[in-house]
Motif scaffolding. Structure first.
Motif, PDB file in Angstrom:
ATOM      1  N   GLU A 189     -10.153  -4.109   0.727  1.00 37.11           N
ATOM      2  CA  GLU A 189     -10.722  -2.989   1.491  1.00 37.11           C
ATOM      3  C   GLU A 189     -10.756  -3.308   2.987  1.00 37.11           C
ATOM      4  OE1 GLU A 189     -14.751  -0.195   1.579  1.00 37.11           O
ATOM      5  OE2 GLU A 189     -14.711  -2.061   0.426  1.00 37.11           O
ATOM      6  N   GLU A 190     -11.181  -4.524   3.313  1.00 34.62           N
ATOM      7  CA  GLU A 190     -11.252  -4.910   4.721  1.00 34.62           C
ATOM      8  C   GLU A 190      -9.847  -4.959   5.337  1.00 34.62           C
ATOM      9  OE1 GLU A 190     -12.391  -8.971   6.901  1.00 34.62           O
ATOM     10  OE2 GLU A 190     -14.133  -7.997   5.967  1.00 34.62           O
ATOM     11  N   LEU A 191      -8.873  -5.413   4.566  1.00 30.86           N
ATOM     12  CA  LEU A 191      -7.488  -5.445   5.033  1.00 30.86           C
ATOM     13  C   LEU A 191      -6.971  -4.036   5.294  1.00 30.86           C
ATOM     14  CD1 LEU A 191      -4.716  -6.708   5.551  1.00 30.86           C
ATOM     15  CD2 LEU A 191      -4.391  -6.830   3.060  1.00 30.86           C
ATOM     16  N   PHE A 192      -7.262  -3.123   4.395  1.00 25.70           N
ATOM     17  CA  PHE A 192      -6.805  -1.739   4.570  1.00 25.70           C
ATOM     18  C   PHE A 192      -7.423  -1.123   5.821  1.00 25.70           C
ATOM     19  CE2 PHE A 192      -6.523   2.820   3.720  1.00 25.70           C
ATOM     20  CZ  PHE A 192      -5.225   2.935   3.236  1.00 25.70           C
ATOM     21  N   GLU A 193      -8.699  -1.385   6.031  1.00 19.07           N
ATOM     22  CA  GLU A 193      -9.370  -0.859   7.222  1.00 19.07           C
ATOM     23  C   GLU A 193      -8.752  -1.420   8.495  1.00 19.07           C
ATOM     24  OE1 GLU A 193     -13.773  -0.462   9.341  1.00 19.07           O
ATOM     25  OE2 GLU A 193     -13.616  -1.094   7.251  1.00 19.07           O
ATOM     26  N   ALA A 194      -8.363  -2.676   8.455  1.00 17.66           N
ATOM     27  CA  ALA A 194      -7.731  -3.284   9.627  1.00 17.66           C
ATOM     28  C   ALA A 194      -6.422  -2.591   9.969  1.00 17.66           C
ATOM     29  CB  ALA A 194      -7.487  -4.768   9.371  1.00 17.66           C
ATOM     30  N   LEU A 195      -5.730  -2.095   8.958  1.00 18.65           N
ATOM     31  CA  LEU A 195      -4.448  -1.422   9.181  1.00 18.65           C
ATOM     32  C   LEU A 195      -4.616   0.005   9.702  1.00 18.65           C
ATOM     33  CD1 LEU A 195      -2.470  -2.502   5.972  1.00 18.65           C
ATOM     34  CD2 LEU A 195      -2.186  -3.397   8.282  1.00 18.65           C
ATOM     35  N   VAL A 196      -5.601   0.732   9.192  1.00 16.86           N
ATOM     36  CA  VAL A 196      -5.665   2.168   9.490  1.00 16.86           C
ATOM     37  C   VAL A 196      -6.880   2.611  10.289  1.00 16.86           C
ATOM     38  CG1 VAL A 196      -4.424   2.595   7.317  1.00 16.86           C
ATOM     39  CG2 VAL A 196      -6.914   2.861   7.384  1.00 16.86           C
ATOM     40  N   GLY A 197      -7.901   1.775  10.407  1.00 19.33           N
ATOM     41  CA  GLY A 197      -9.162   2.219  10.991  1.00 19.33           C
ATOM     42  C   GLY A 197      -9.050   2.850  12.364  1.00 19.33           C
ATOM     43  N   LYS A 198      -8.363   2.180  13.285  1.00 20.43           N
ATOM     44  CA  LYS A 198      -8.291   2.700  14.651  1.00 20.43           C
ATOM     45  C   LYS A 198      -7.455   3.974  14.720  1.00 20.43           C
ATOM     46  CE  LYS A 198      -4.406  -0.203  16.234  1.00 20.43           C
ATOM     47  NZ  LYS A 198      -3.983  -1.230  17.220  1.00 20.43           N
ATOM     48  N   HIS A 199      -6.492   4.120  13.820  1.00 25.40           N
ATOM     49  CA  HIS A 199      -5.653   5.316  13.821  1.00 25.40           C
ATOM     50  C   HIS A 199      -6.418   6.516  13.249  1.00 25.40           C
ATOM     51  CE1 HIS A 199      -2.488   2.555  14.865  1.00 25.40           C
ATOM     52  NE2 HIS A 199      -2.754   1.846  13.786  1.00 25.40           N
ATOM     53  N   TYR A 200      -7.191   6.258  12.238  1.00 23.52           N
ATOM     54  CA  TYR A 200      -8.077   7.290  11.678  1.00 23.52           C
ATOM     55  C   TYR A 200      -9.036   7.792  12.757  1.00 23.52           C
ATOM     56  CZ  TYR A 200     -11.494   9.326   8.401  1.00 23.52           C
ATOM     57  OH  TYR A 200     -12.359  10.167   7.745  1.00 23.52           O
ATOM     58  N   PHE A 224       0.825  -1.209   0.000  1.00 21.41           N
ATOM     59  CA  PHE A 224       0.000   0.000   0.000  1.00 21.41           C
ATOM     60  C   PHE A 224       0.865   1.269   0.000  1.00 21.41           C
ATOM     61  CE2 PHE A 224      -3.448  -2.662   2.173  1.00 21.41           C
ATOM     62  CZ  PHE A 224      -4.190  -2.788   1.013  1.00 21.41           C
ATOM     63  N   LEU A 225       1.935   1.275   0.771  1.00 23.14           N
ATOM     64  CA  LEU A 225       2.801   2.454   0.831  1.00 23.14           C
ATOM     65  C   LEU A 225       3.500   2.701  -0.496  1.00 23.14           C
ATOM     66  CD1 LEU A 225       4.380   2.034   4.386  1.00 23.14           C
ATOM     67  CD2 LEU A 225       2.937   3.941   3.632  1.00 23.14           C
ATOM     68  N   GLU A 226       3.815   1.630  -1.192  1.00 27.53           N
ATOM     69  CA  GLU A 226       4.520   1.757  -2.470  1.00 27.53           C
ATOM     70  C   GLU A 226       3.588   2.158  -3.609  1.00 27.53           C
ATOM     71  OE1 GLU A 226       6.983  -1.041  -5.666  1.00 27.53           O
ATOM     72  OE2 GLU A 226       6.750  -1.694  -3.583  1.00 27.53           O
ATOM     73  N   LYS A 227       2.371   1.599  -3.618  1.00 23.43           N
ATOM     74  CA  LYS A 227       1.494   1.772  -4.778  1.00 23.43           C
ATOM     75  C   LYS A 227       0.191   2.506  -4.489  1.00 23.43           C
ATOM     76  CE  LYS A 227       3.250  -2.554  -6.720  1.00 23.43           C
ATOM     77  NZ  LYS A 227       2.906  -3.932  -7.149  1.00 23.43           N
ATOM     78  N   GLY A 228      -0.138   2.704  -3.211  1.00 23.59           N
ATOM     79  CA  GLY A 228      -1.434   3.276  -2.886  1.00 23.59           C
ATOM     80  C   GLY A 228      -2.503   2.199  -2.913  1.00 23.59           C
ATOM     81  N   TYR A 229      -3.627   2.483  -2.266  1.00 25.12           N
ATOM     82  CA  TYR A 229      -4.688   1.472  -2.167  1.00 25.12           C
ATOM     83  C   TYR A 229      -5.195   1.030  -3.530  1.00 25.12           C
ATOM     84  CZ  TYR A 229      -9.226  -0.639  -1.382  1.00 25.12           C
ATOM     85  OH  TYR A 229     -10.295  -1.504  -1.405  1.00 25.12           O
ATOM     86  N   GLU A 241       3.758   4.578   9.762  1.00 22.34           N
ATOM     87  CA  GLU A 241       3.341   3.863   8.553  1.00 22.34           C
ATOM     88  C   GLU A 241       1.829   3.923   8.371  1.00 22.34           C
ATOM     89  OE1 GLU A 241       6.671   0.464   7.632  1.00 22.34           O
ATOM     90  OE2 GLU A 241       5.028  -0.070   8.994  1.00 22.34           O
ATOM     91  N   GLU A 242       1.114   3.679   9.439  1.00 18.44           N
ATOM     92  CA  GLU A 242      -0.347   3.670   9.353  1.00 18.44           C
ATOM     93  C   GLU A 242      -0.888   5.061   9.002  1.00 18.44           C
ATOM     94  OE1 GLU A 242       1.000   0.283  11.838  1.00 18.44           O
ATOM     95  OE2 GLU A 242       1.442   2.427  11.807  1.00 18.44           O
ATOM     96  N   CYS A 243      -0.307   6.099   9.596  1.00 16.35           N
ATOM     97  CA  CYS A 243      -0.780   7.458   9.318  1.00 16.35           C
ATOM     98  C   CYS A 243      -0.413   7.900   7.909  1.00 16.35           C
ATOM     99  CB  CYS A 243      -0.230   8.428  10.361  1.00 16.35           C
ATOM    100  SG  CYS A 243      -0.992   8.221  11.990  1.00 16.35           S
ATOM    101  N   LYS A 244       0.738   7.451   7.420  1.00 17.66           N
ATOM    102  CA  LYS A 244       1.101   7.765   6.039  1.00 17.66           C
ATOM    103  C   LYS A 244       0.178   7.034   5.065  1.00 17.66           C
ATOM    104  CE  LYS A 244       5.304   8.373   4.660  1.00 17.66           C
ATOM    105  NZ  LYS A 244       6.737   8.209   4.368  1.00 17.66           N
ATOM    106  N   LEU A 245      -0.271   5.860   5.432  1.00 19.60           N
ATOM    107  CA  LEU A 245      -1.252   5.160   4.602  1.00 19.60           C
ATOM    108  C   LEU A 245      -2.526   5.994   4.467  1.00 19.60           C
ATOM    109  CD1 LEU A 245      -0.970   1.443   5.823  1.00 19.60           C
ATOM    110  CD2 LEU A 245      -0.310   2.347   3.591  1.00 19.60           C
ATOM    111  N   ILE A 246      -2.965   6.568   5.577  1.00 17.81           N
ATOM    112  CA  ILE A 246      -4.175   7.403   5.559  1.00 17.81           C
ATOM    113  C   ILE A 246      -3.955   8.649   4.719  1.00 17.81           C
ATOM    114  CG2 ILE A 246      -5.742   8.808   6.961  1.00 17.81           C
ATOM    115  CD1 ILE A 246      -5.176   6.839   9.282  1.00 17.81           C
ATOM    116  N   LEU A 247      -2.826   9.312   4.932  1.00 17.68           N
ATOM    117  CA  LEU A 247      -2.575  10.615   4.314  1.00 17.68           C
ATOM    118  C   LEU A 247      -2.174  10.526   2.851  1.00 17.68           C
ATOM    119  CD1 LEU A 247      -0.575  12.162   7.286  1.00 17.68           C
ATOM    120  CD2 LEU A 247      -2.910  12.774   6.606  1.00 17.68           C
ATOM    121  N   CYS A 248      -1.483   9.465   2.471  1.00 26.49           N
ATOM    122  CA  CYS A 248      -0.892   9.393   1.135  1.00 26.49           C
ATOM    123  C   CYS A 248      -1.434   8.277   0.252  1.00 26.49           C
ATOM    124  CB  CYS A 248       0.622   9.206   1.249  1.00 26.49           C
ATOM    125  SG  CYS A 248       1.482  10.406   2.265  1.00 26.49           S
TER     126      CYS A 248
END
Length: 217
Positions: free
Chosen positions: A64-75, A32-37, A121-128
């Motif tokens: 989608e569910e995997l991405f939410e598992a990574l960033v949901g609580k941080h969002y 995700f960090l390399e290519k975006g969602y 990493e998780e916050c950069k996933l959200i932002l970028c």
């Protein structure tokens, strides 16, 4: 929420399963960090994690569910932190609000900064990297909250006999959006925390002075 289910699953899993889940998460973060969602390949994530697609679906039903598992609580944490600061400020007696406004906002900004640096990493996933998901609108949500809070504060100033001029809504939106983008640039570029803290202090001075000028205070 999905990520709460995942946390419970992690807590109750045996060591082998936990290791598998960690491999999935690390492979997903890298992809995700390399290519975006949108451009990330679930096939690549599964391959990097060293498992079959069928085994992966035992953990998550979709990318989608995997991405939410990574960033949901941080969002949720960042948004809740910001909302809480606004709510605390609104409960302060009106006559005291002009005196403590900067302190409340500053405390919130530093709390969000330190949290983001603790989960880079998780916050950069959200932002970028979250385009195409419901998490891509973090800054937009924060802007809406800040605009509403600004209007409420203007009413307080009017009650106190210190009315502020009407702010052009387009300019208001541009300035507030720019403020949050400026703040999150620190996280995106992973500046040393000490430098980031100093930049936040300078940013607060800059934006506070600017808003006081615009509000005629």
């Amino acid at each position: 929420m999905i990520y709460n289910t995942v946390i419970k699953r992690e807590e109750t899993a045996i060591d082998g399963n936990r290791t598998t889940l960690q491999r999935i998460h690390q492979a997903a973060k890298t992809e995700f960090l390399e290519k975006g969602y949108k451009d990330a390949s679930l096939r690549n994530i599964v391959k990097t994690a060293g498992m079959t697609t069928g085994a992966f679906y035992g953990y998550y039903r979709s990318k989608e569910e995997l991405f939410e598992a990574l960033v949901g609580k941080h969002y949720d944490y960042i948004l809740t932190c910001f909302k809480k600061a606004q709510q605390e400020f609104s409960k302060i007696p009106h006559e005291q609000q002009p005196e403590v406004m900067s302190d409340i906002s500053g405390k919130c900004m530093f709390e969000m900064l330190h949290y983001a640096y603790g989960h880079l990493e998780e916050c950069k996933l959200i932002l970028c990297c979250s385009e195409g998901t419901k998490f891509s609108g973090l800054i937009d949500e924060m802007v809406e909250i800040e605009v509403e809070a600004t209007h409420s504060y203007q009413k307080v100033l009017e009650e106190l006999g210190r009315p502020s001029p009407k702010i052009d809504p387009v300019l208001e939106h541009i300035l507030i959006t720019g403020m949050f983008h400026t703040f999150f640039e620190l996280v995106i570029h992973e500046m040393p925390l000490e430098n980031a803290e100093n930049y936040v202090k300078e940013m607060r001075i800059f934006y506070t002075a600017g808003w006081m000028k615009i509000m005629g205070q």
